[in-house]
Motif scaffolding. Structure first.
Motif, PDB file in Angstrom:
ATOM      1  N   LYS A 172       7.198  14.863  -0.350  1.00 15.68           N
ATOM      2  CA  LYS A 172       6.632  13.527  -0.528  1.00 15.68           C
ATOM      3  C   LYS A 172       6.045  13.059   0.789  1.00 15.68           C
TER       4      LYS A 172
ATOM      5  N   ARG B  90       4.003   9.525   2.705  1.00 22.33           N
ATOM      6  CA  ARG B  90       3.512   8.147   2.624  1.00 22.33           C
ATOM      7  C   ARG B  90       2.096   8.085   3.174  1.00 22.33           C
TER       8      ARG B  90
ATOM      9  N   GLU C 211       3.564   6.152  -1.912  1.00 23.92           N
ATOM     10  CA  GLU C 211       4.185   7.463  -1.707  1.00 23.92           C
ATOM     11  C   GLU C 211       3.595   8.447  -2.707  1.00 23.92           C
TER      12      GLU C 211
END
Length: 403
Positions: free
Chosen positions: A332, A334, A374
């Motif tokens: 993941k 951001r 995200e």
């Protein structure tokens, strides 16, 4: 009184009985495994045997020795698929009616192949052990002869003919690794090899989630597992057989276990590098080699016990194997919640030569700032080193990553 174990002479006689029925399967050196092990490693391709596994060897020998009265009553077996096909083909060749009990969820190609060889297939239970209980009851009810998948001297003897072939094809072998479930295949191969060349090391390989032999050998007798869980249905057996257990006690040097990740990685490597299709159980010996390649004295022979794999399972296992080999990378990151934010991230991945497979946005989370989003990504890489370069590039570009 305990029945005597098969001898080398018994196995040599069995080879004559199987002539024209079981083929002598090919053995070829694997250059990629040899490089990893720093010595010759050869693959014994029983996945190319008739019915796609070694099982025809023992099944035919056992059934060829039945009396006329026994043949008239038919035979019954229990199997997740490979033994089923071996019994069905042997019965067809010998003109015997066969009934096979298969556990619910048995691979569809194995079921269809078993029916194609003329057997009557009945589903029962959720494991081979449960199906075997029903097969024994059927034998008692009808007079059909139970053809056990591993716990009979004739079965062990027939499987041992593969051991003779291994020594004929690689007389200088120092280690032989064999996928192991109930133990009939390992017991037969070990008997043949140890009685002819006792200095050859014989190693059995079980799936971690269905490893009945380590505990049983420690106790000195077969001990059933409380539960099993493995993709390798061909070696998912909850309790060793009495006959193979005694032979394995006497002739096998070591039993190893391999994880699901190792099995899937081995299957994938066999597809990619050896161009051989094997089922998860059939890849167990190669999985052990990949786990610790320098553990085994070479020349080493890894036996590929079967190639009957459901295409749907094969796709899942391939994905699992690619993940285990570091070919799939999930993480993941951001990014600013601004126009062009995602395009810039994808551009970085393109520059890093990572192929994006999946992208998911998440905007509502307490750990995100108001101006952040995200993105969960799955990307395809060329392996662990490439994956590390991809992640390091993104971090160097200022992205905050999590796994």
């Amino acid at each position: 009184m305990t029945d005597p174990l098969p001898t080398l002479a018994d196995i040599e006689t069995a080879r004559e009985a199987l002539e024209g029925v079981a083929i002598c399967t090919p053995m070829e050196e694997s250059r990629w495994l040899s490089g990893i092990a720093r010595g010759p490693v050869l693959l014994k391709a029983e996945n190319l045997q008739r019915t796609g596994s070694f099982k025809i060897r023992g099944a035919y020998l056992r059934m060829s020795r039945l009396s006329a009265e026994e043949r008239a009553n038919g035979v019954v077996a229990a199997s997740a698929g490979n033994h089923a096909q071996g019994v069905a083909l042997a019965a067809q060749l010998l003109g015997i009616h066969s009934t096979v009990f298969m556990p619910e969820g048995a691979p569809i190609p194995k079921e269809k192949a078993t029916r194609g060889y003329g057997a009557e297939v009945v589903f029962h239970g959720h494991s081979v052990d449960e199906a075997l209980v029903r097969a024994k009851a059927f034998a008692a009810e009808t007079g059909a002869v139970l053809i056990h998948p591993f716990d009979h001297a004739d079965i062990v003897t027939g499987q041992g003919t593969c051991g003779l072939e291994i020594l004929d094809q690689c007389p200088e072998a120092r280690t032989v690794l064999v996928p192991t479930g109930g133990g009939g295949f390992l017991a037969g191969i070990a008997t043949a090899i140890k009685q002819r060349q006792p200095d050859v090391r014989v190693v059995g390989v079980q799936a971690e989630g269905a490893a009945a032999y380590p505990g049983s050998l420690a106790q000195g007798h077969p001990v059933p597992l409380a539960a099993m869980s493995t993709m390798a249905d061909g070696i998912a057996v909850g309790c060793p057989g009495e006959v193979p257990f005694r032979a394995i006690q006497q002739y096998v040097d070591e039993i190893l276990t391999v994880s699901e990740e190792s099995l899937s990685r081995a299957l994938l490597m066999l597809l990619e590098r050896a161009k051989l299709v094997v089922e998860p159980a059939g890849a167990a010996a190669v999985a052990a080699m990949l786990d610790d390649p320098e553990r085994f004295e070479t020349p080493a022979v890894a036996v590929l016990s079967g190639g009957n794999v459901d295409p749907l399972l094969l796709m899942r296992v391939m994905r699992h194997g690619m993940a285990a080999a570091g070919r799939y990378l999930s993480f993941k990151v951001r990014i600013p919640d601004l126009p062009g934010g995602l395009a810039r991230l994808l551009g970085e991945l393109a520059e890093a030569e990572a192929n994006v497979l999946d992208v998911v946005h998440e905007r509502t989370s307490t750990h995100l700032h108001l101006d952040e989003v995200e993105v969960a990504l799955q990307v395809e890489t060329r392996g662990p080193e490439h994956a590390d370069r991809v992640l390091n590039r993104l971090r160097a570009s200022g992205y905050y990553l999590s796994r």
